[in-house]
Motif scaffolding. Structure first.
Motif, PDB file in Angstrom:
ATOM      1  N   ALA A 121       0.844  -1.187   0.000  1.00  0.00           N
ATOM      2  CA  ALA A 121       0.000   0.000   0.000  1.00  0.00           C
ATOM      3  C   ALA A 121       0.882   1.240   0.000  1.00  0.00           C
ATOM      4  CB  ALA A 121      -0.882  -0.009   1.239  1.00  0.00           C
ATOM      5  N   THR A 122       0.499   2.211  -0.789  1.00  0.00           N
ATOM      6  CA  THR A 122       1.313   3.422  -0.825  1.00  0.00           C
ATOM      7  C   THR A 122       1.008   4.292   0.383  1.00  0.00           C
ATOM      8  OG1 THR A 122       1.754   5.459  -2.008  1.00  0.00           O
ATOM      9  CG2 THR A 122      -0.375   4.442  -2.405  1.00  0.00           C
ATOM     10  N   THR A 123       2.042   4.896   0.919  1.00  0.00           N
ATOM     11  CA  THR A 123       1.823   5.761   2.085  1.00  0.00           C
ATOM     12  C   THR A 123       2.163   7.206   1.765  1.00  0.00           C
ATOM     13  OG1 THR A 123       4.053   5.228   2.809  1.00  0.00           O
ATOM     14  CG2 THR A 123       2.267   3.990   3.806  1.00  0.00           C
TER      15      THR A 123
ATOM     16  N   GLN B 247      -0.337  10.391   2.048  1.00  0.00           N
ATOM     17  CA  GLN B 247      -1.548  10.082   2.793  1.00  0.00           C
ATOM     18  C   GLN B 247      -1.227  10.153   4.277  1.00  0.00           C
ATOM     19  OE1 GLN B 247      -2.920   6.234   1.728  1.00  0.00           O
ATOM     20  NE2 GLN B 247      -3.080   6.700  -0.440  1.00  0.00           N
TER      21      GLN B 247
ATOM     22  N   MET C  72       0.130   5.527   8.583  1.00  0.00           N
ATOM     23  CA  MET C  72      -0.438   4.722   9.672  1.00  0.00           C
ATOM     24  C   MET C  72       0.349   5.059  10.932  1.00  0.00           C
ATOM     25  SD  MET C  72      -2.264   1.515   8.654  1.00  0.00           S
ATOM     26  CE  MET C  72      -1.233   0.279   9.401  1.00  0.00           C
ATOM     27  N   THR C  73       0.272   6.307  11.279  1.00  0.00           N
ATOM     28  CA  THR C  73       1.136   6.761  12.364  1.00  0.00           C
ATOM     29  C   THR C  73       0.649   6.255  13.703  1.00  0.00           C
ATOM     30  OG1 THR C  73      -0.183   8.749  12.299  1.00  0.00           O
ATOM     31  CG2 THR C  73       2.017   8.853  11.330  1.00  0.00           C
TER      32      THR C  73
ATOM     33  N   ALA D 287      -5.988   2.322  -4.698  1.00  0.00           N
ATOM     34  CA  ALA D 287      -4.999   1.257  -4.495  1.00  0.00           C
ATOM     35  C   ALA D 287      -4.041   1.668  -3.389  1.00  0.00           C
ATOM     36  CB  ALA D 287      -4.239   1.013  -5.791  1.00  0.00           C
ATOM     37  N   GLY D 288      -3.692   0.714  -2.566  1.00  0.00           N
ATOM     38  CA  GLY D 288      -2.726   0.988  -1.523  1.00  0.00           C
ATOM     39  C   GLY D 288      -3.317   1.541  -0.237  1.00  0.00           C
ATOM     40  N   SER D 289      -4.619   1.784  -0.216  1.00  0.00           N
ATOM     41  CA  SER D 289      -5.221   2.242   1.039  1.00  0.00           C
ATOM     42  C   SER D 289      -5.066   1.157   2.097  1.00  0.00           C
ATOM     43  CB  SER D 289      -6.718   2.522   0.864  1.00  0.00           C
ATOM     44  OG  SER D 289      -6.946   3.363  -0.230  1.00  0.00           O
ATOM     45  N   ASP D 290      -4.959   1.591   3.329  1.00  0.00           N
ATOM     46  CA  ASP D 290      -4.855   0.628   4.427  1.00  0.00           C
ATOM     47  C   ASP D 290      -6.211   0.428   5.078  1.00  0.00           C
ATOM     48  OD1 ASP D 290      -2.130  -0.396   4.939  1.00  0.00           O
ATOM     49  OD2 ASP D 290      -1.645   1.740   4.846  1.00  0.00           O
TER      50      ASP D 290
ATOM     51  N   GLY E 103      -5.301  -4.998  -4.016  1.00  0.00           N
ATOM     52  CA  GLY E 103      -4.158  -4.091  -3.882  1.00  0.00           C
ATOM     53  C   GLY E 103      -4.229  -3.185  -2.671  1.00  0.00           C
ATOM     54  N   LEU E 104      -4.994  -3.612  -1.663  1.00  0.00           N
ATOM     55  CA  LEU E 104      -5.119  -2.793  -0.455  1.00  0.00           C
ATOM     56  C   LEU E 104      -4.333  -3.422   0.679  1.00  0.00           C
ATOM     57  CD1 LEU E 104      -8.983  -2.294  -0.708  1.00  0.00           C
ATOM     58  CD2 LEU E 104      -7.200  -0.800  -1.593  1.00  0.00           C
ATOM     59  N   GLY E 105      -3.956  -2.621   1.644  1.00  0.00           N
ATOM     60  CA  GLY E 105      -3.304  -3.141   2.839  1.00  0.00           C
ATOM     61  C   GLY E 105      -4.374  -3.639   3.789  1.00  0.00           C
TER      62      GLY E 105
ATOM     63  N   ARG F 186      -1.800   2.195  15.881  1.00  0.00           N
ATOM     64  CA  ARG F 186      -1.800   2.885  14.591  1.00  0.00           C
ATOM     65  C   ARG F 186      -3.213   3.366  14.279  1.00  0.00           C
ATOM     66  NH1 ARG F 186       1.072  -1.921  11.365  1.00  0.00           N
ATOM     67  NH2 ARG F 186      -0.908  -2.811  12.041  1.00  0.00           N
ATOM     68  N   ARG F 187      -3.296   4.533  13.665  1.00  0.00           N
ATOM     69  CA  ARG F 187      -4.607   5.112  13.383  1.00  0.00           C
ATOM     70  C   ARG F 187      -5.382   4.258  12.382  1.00  0.00           C
ATOM     71  NH1 ARG F 187      -4.265  10.473  15.297  1.00  0.00           N
ATOM     72  NH2 ARG F 187      -2.094  11.087  15.615  1.00  0.00           N
TER      73      ARG F 187
END
Lengths: 193, 408
Positions: free
Chosen positions: A162-164, A167, A170-171, B169-172, B199-201, B224-225
């Motif tokens: 996942a791209t961070t 954004q 995920m702190t 894509a890539g969202s957690d 493709g998601l976390g 983690r938030r």
């Protein structure tokens, strides 16, 4: 045209979807290298990796690193996760990065054979140190004991993380309290229907 | 629709163990049962189940639009006053739905009748989407099923597509369920796989480990938030939990969204009947409070539904079911025929809840078992079915899951 999926995810082996362990997918040859040079040293035109593979994969892992490395809002939190001296600021890693965001340093990369060009897949994955001296991928879904060596791996190891970038990372945050969900169901063992 | 006896796959129990399907035997009784399977024609699947389910979901969306504007209906559905805005807001914002399961009474001939909508926390997703699929593939390969047999089961691919359509894509995403319940967890993990494949976390955290940050966000077990939380935990409980007041300001997108609280509530059934009286897939249904006196001849039905009640009265008197608006797994459901209770659930957990009265649609019987068809909705379309059957007239926790196929 059938009425059913062409494929399904069949395994549910306790957090497998969330750790990517125990996934029954096709296996590919994979190799890990601590840096580009060690890959080039092993490359051969007929072997698993060619010099060209090394270059391409390394570039891809570096790009993914910028895009998807875990982000932290303090150096201390980053080092807590990845070990002392294993972190730097985003500004140092990428142009336009923030000096107030920290990310682990690239500690190696993992090359998957025949993985490039697949949707949602990356042919190479950045590796990072963990606080206990092992290595993990960007999504931190897998831990490897080593950042060097060849093995068979399931293709799911090469899912794009996942791209961070850009954004809310995920702190970490400070918890004021915990356990405020689930109380209403106390005594019940399941909630589905 | 037929029940066909078939040889079991010789190693299915080993396979179940290997893939972590630990609840294939539940409470000492077989839960997954492939000694027989239900066979359908393609027309039965498409005309009688798939299209009606898709249409019903659309009708349900119309019902939500109606309910969020009505304090009276919110009262009837026992939605806590403090959280009505949260629900209305989630609807107005267009918070996306991921999945749900309609339960139908269907015998292969007459129109399927909607028993209820598990729109918030449906389980049996794994066995429907994956294990049942594997059964079909194996039985085709073994020649037990004729070449060209199919299954109505695009669930997994539809979930992947849905996650891909809803999230960048890539969202957690975070996933949560109560600790140590393999059945609930199996559904959550099947979801997690789909999210990953999109493709998601995907991150898992036990429900009781969720924390609240000093600045009002929800955090996972590693502090983690949480931006998106898929929870296998119903809204009616969330809204009564200590953290309930923090949901609105948390900035967290819940899946299923808060407006699903209006659909996973059996109070939906009388609302649908009021809006779409006479629809072939609906059974007449009313809030017990509106018709209790009229049923016993001691008074009149509530004025707004009196005409509809008049039209359904004879059918209800012949046979009806009483269900608490929030029960699951058939708890506290009772079946009444000509004034007599003919069946009652042993589990009376929800007995104190307000109830609805619904006309009784008997489940068909096959070899002494009564199947309920679960029609899976992903996004806004029906994408597959799963069948549970039970000895009793009320489908409960001890039901068996039966595979199905579409005959050539």
């Amino acid at each position: 045209m059938t009425k059913r999926s062409n494929r399904v995810a069949i395994a549910i082996v306790g957090a497998a979807a969330f750790t990517l362990a125990g996934c029954r997918e096709e296996q590919v040859d994979a190799a890990a290298f601590p840096d580009l040079q060690s890959c080039l040293d092993q490359a051969s035109p007929s072997g698993m990796v060619t010099a060209q593979d090394c270059e391409t994969s390394f570039a891809q892992a570096e790009a993914l690193h910028v895009e998807a490395a875990p982000r932290y809002d303090s150096l201390a939190v980053c080092e807590e996760q990845h070990g002392e001296g294993a972190c730097g600021s985003e500004a140092a890693a990428t142009q336009g990065g923030s000096s107030g965001i920290f990310m682990p340093l690239l500690a190696g990369y993992l090359i998957g054979n025949a993985m490039s060009g697949r949707a949602g897949m990356a042919a190479a994955q950045p590796l990072y140190k963990t606080s206990d001296g092992r290595y993990t991928n960007a999504a931190r879904t897998s831990v490897f004991s080593n950042n060097r060596g060849a093995t068979k791996m399931s293709t799911s190891q090469f899912l794009r993380p996942a791209t961070t970038m850009g954004q809310t990372p995920m702190t970490r945050a400070t918890a004021a309290s915990r356990g405020g969900f689930g109380a209403s169901g106390a005594g019940r063992t399941g909630f589905g229907g | 629709m037929q029940k066909i006896t078939l040889p079991e796959r010789p190693h299915w129990r080993d396979h179940a163990k290997e893939v972590g399907f630990t609840f294939a035997d539940m409470h000492g009784a077989p839960y997954w049962d492939e000694t027989s399977a239900y066979a359908f024609t393609l027309e039965q699947i498409e005309t009688d189940l798939e299209d009606p389910a898709t249409e019903l979901h659309d009708m349900c969306r119309q019902a939500v639009a109606e309910i969020v504007t009505s304090e009276r209906l919110m009262d009837r559905l026992a939605i806590p006053e403090a959280h009505r805005d949260l629900i209305a807001e989630s609807w107005r914002r267009g918070d996306p739905e991921i999945y749900g399961r309609f339960d139908f009474a269907y015998d292969g001939k007459a129109p399927a009748k909607l028993l209820e909508y598990n729109a918030d926390t449906p389980t049996s997703l794994y066995e429907s989407a994956a294990f049942q699929w594997q059964w079909l593939e194996d039985q085709l390969q073994a020649g037990v099923l004729a070449e060209g047999c199919d299954q109505f089961n695009g669930i997994h691919e539809a979930l992947v597509a849905r996650f891909g359509a809803v999230f960048e894509a890539g969202s957690d995403l975070h996933f949560t369920a109560i600790a140590d319940n393999p059945e609930d967890y199996g559904t959550v993990e099947a979801m997690g796989w789909a999210a990953r494949e999109a493709g998601l976390g995907a991150h898992y955290c036990n429900l009781d480990q969720i924390a609240l940050s000093e600045d009002g966000q929800f955090l996972d077990d590693q502090d983690r938030r949480i931006a998106v939380l898929f929870k296998l935990y119903p809204w009616e409980d969330l809204l009564r939990d200590p953290y309930a007041d923090h949901i609105a300001g948390s900035g967290c997108l819940f899946l299923e969204p808060a407006w699903k609280a209006l659909l996973s509530n059996k109070g939906l059934l009388p609302v649908l009947w009021q809006m779409f009286e006479g629809h072939p897939n609906l059974l007449p249904a009313f809030f017990e409070a509106d018709i209790a006196e009229a049923m016993t001849g001691q008074g009149a039905a509530a004025p707004d539904i009196a005409p509809a009640f008049g039209r359904a009265e004879a059918q209800l008197a012949a046979a009806h079911v009483r269900k608490p608006i929030l029960s699951r797994e058939g708890a506290s459901v009772s079946i009444h025929k000509s004034g007599q209770v003919i069946e009652e659930a042993k589990n009376t957990e929800y007995a104190e809840h307000p109830r609805i009265v619904q006309a009784y649609a008997p489940l068909p019987q096959f070899d002494g078992f009564r199947p309920v068809i679960g029609a899976w909705i992903v996004g806004q379309a029906c994408v597959g079915i799963g069948i549970r059957e039970d000895h009793s007239r009320i489908t409960q926790d001890l039901s068996r899951f039966k595979p199905h196929y579409i005959s050539v």
